[in-house]
Motif scaffolding. Structure first.
Motif, mmCIF file in Angstrom:
data_model
loop_
_atom_site.group_PDB
_atom_site.id
_atom_site.type_symbol
_atom_site.label_atom_id
_atom_site.label_comp_id
_atom_site.label_asym_id
_atom_site.label_seq_id
_atom_site.Cartn_x
_atom_site.Cartn_y
_atom_site.Cartn_z
ATOM 1 N N ILE A 129 -2.814 4.629 3.898
ATOM 2 C CA ILE A 129 -3.445 4.502 2.422
ATOM 3 C C ILE A 129 -4.160 3.162 2.383
ATOM 4 C CG2 ILE A 129 -2.597 4.780 0.008
ATOM 5 C CD1 ILE A 129 -0.622 6.697 0.812
ATOM 6 N N ILE A 130 -5.195 3.216 2.100
ATOM 7 C CA ILE A 130 -5.934 2.001 1.550
ATOM 8 C C ILE A 130 -6.281 1.956 0.208
ATOM 9 C CG2 ILE A 130 -7.857 0.378 2.162
ATOM 10 C CD1 ILE A 130 -7.927 1.368 4.970
ATOM 11 N N ASN A 131 -5.822 1.238 -0.756
ATOM 12 C CA ASN A 131 -6.224 1.214 -2.348
ATOM 13 C C ASN A 131 -7.059 -0.029 -2.298
ATOM 14 O OD1 ASN A 131 -4.162 3.122 -2.814
ATOM 15 N ND2 ASN A 131 -2.648 1.811 -2.731
ATOM 16 N N VAL A 132 -8.236 0.278 -2.995
ATOM 17 C CA VAL A 132 -9.143 -1.060 -3.386
ATOM 18 C C VAL A 132 -8.791 -1.453 -4.580
ATOM 19 C CG1 VAL A 132 -11.579 -1.438 -3.608
ATOM 20 C CG2 VAL A 132 -10.871 0.250 -2.063
ATOM 21 N N GLY A 133 -8.468 -2.823 -4.453
ATOM 22 C CA GLY A 133 -7.740 -3.370 -5.764
ATOM 23 C C GLY A 133 -8.884 -4.187 -6.231
#
Length: 250
Positions: A129-133
């Protein structure tokens, strides 16, 4: 590998989709604008599946996921890229509707989609899971009020996912970009004012959506035994500044 990307019709999401397909991966490209997704599908071919999804409509997400074709139904990588900033006014002059829309998209939508795909990843003991913050989740600035707060949530949620996933092979990264041109971010933030949006990127060399696409691809194709917890990136022209002091006139 099947990669689901939200906000896939422009900016980071589009750049990443193009790179993944070029590497032979299947991409589920999710966005609200079907016309933009269909244009991408014409170019990218059968490895790209266009899917209409408004992540702020959290109740619709389980049904959208259930309707994925079998060959695309196993999500190996989720890139929570959909998000937005609205307005640049200080908190006391901001629109409540803008605040709520940012919360619904940047927080609730990200939560709902993560909740939909995470159990299967844990069951397979594999996934990412890659979250773009954003750097706004760490560094406050004038007018960043609720946008920065939503990205601070994304940062802490990502870290807490890592804590919960101890003992599994599921990876989680929070990617935290600074100033990036060539996306629709500022156009949305300034409610379609193209001149104000363009001024954000004048006078210095900033990053592009393609730069972030390259970084996302590198993360996805990094060795499975390595977890990048947080990755903060800025253009060289952008850095930290001193604390601000409002001085009284003598």
């Amino acid at each position: 590998m099947n990669v689901l990307i939200t906000g896939a019709s422009a900016g980071f999401g589009k750049a990443l989709a193009e790179r993944l397909v070029a590497q032979g991966h299947q991409v589920i490209g999710c966005a609200r604008r079907l016309d933009k997704l269909n244009e991408m599908a014409e170019t990218l071919g059968e490895l790209f599946l266009p899917v209409v999804m408004d992540v702020s409509d959290t109740e619709s997400i389980p049904q959208v996921m259930a309707n994925l074709p079998k060959s695309f139904s196993q999500i190996d990588v989720l890139v929570n890229n959909a998000g937005l900033a609205l307005g640049t006014e200080p908190a006391q002059k901001s629109e409540l509707d803008d605040w709520m829309q940012m919360v619904n998209t940047n927080i609730k939508g990200l939560m709902a989609l993560t909740h939909a795909v995470l159990p299967a990843m844990v069951e397979r003991d594999k996934g990412y899971i890659i979250n773009v913050g954003s750097i706004a989740g760490s560094w406050p600035y004038y007018g960043g009020n609720v946008y920065g707060a939503t990205k601070a949530f994304v940062k802490q949620f990502s870290l807490n996912l890592r804590a919960d996933l101890i003992g599994t092979q599921v990876r989680v990264t929070n990617l935290e970009p600074g100033n990036v041109a060539g996306t629709e971010f500022s156009n949305v933030r300034y409610h379609g004012d193209e001149n104000k949006a363009a001024q954000v990127y004048e006078g210095f060399k900033t990053m592009t959506g393609e730069d972030i696409g390259d970084i996302l691809l590198w993360l996805i194709e990094s060795p499975a035994h390595i977890n990048v917890n947080r990755l903060e990136v800025m253009p060289v022209a952008q850095t930290y500044n001193g604390l601000t002091i409002a001085k009284q006139n003598s």
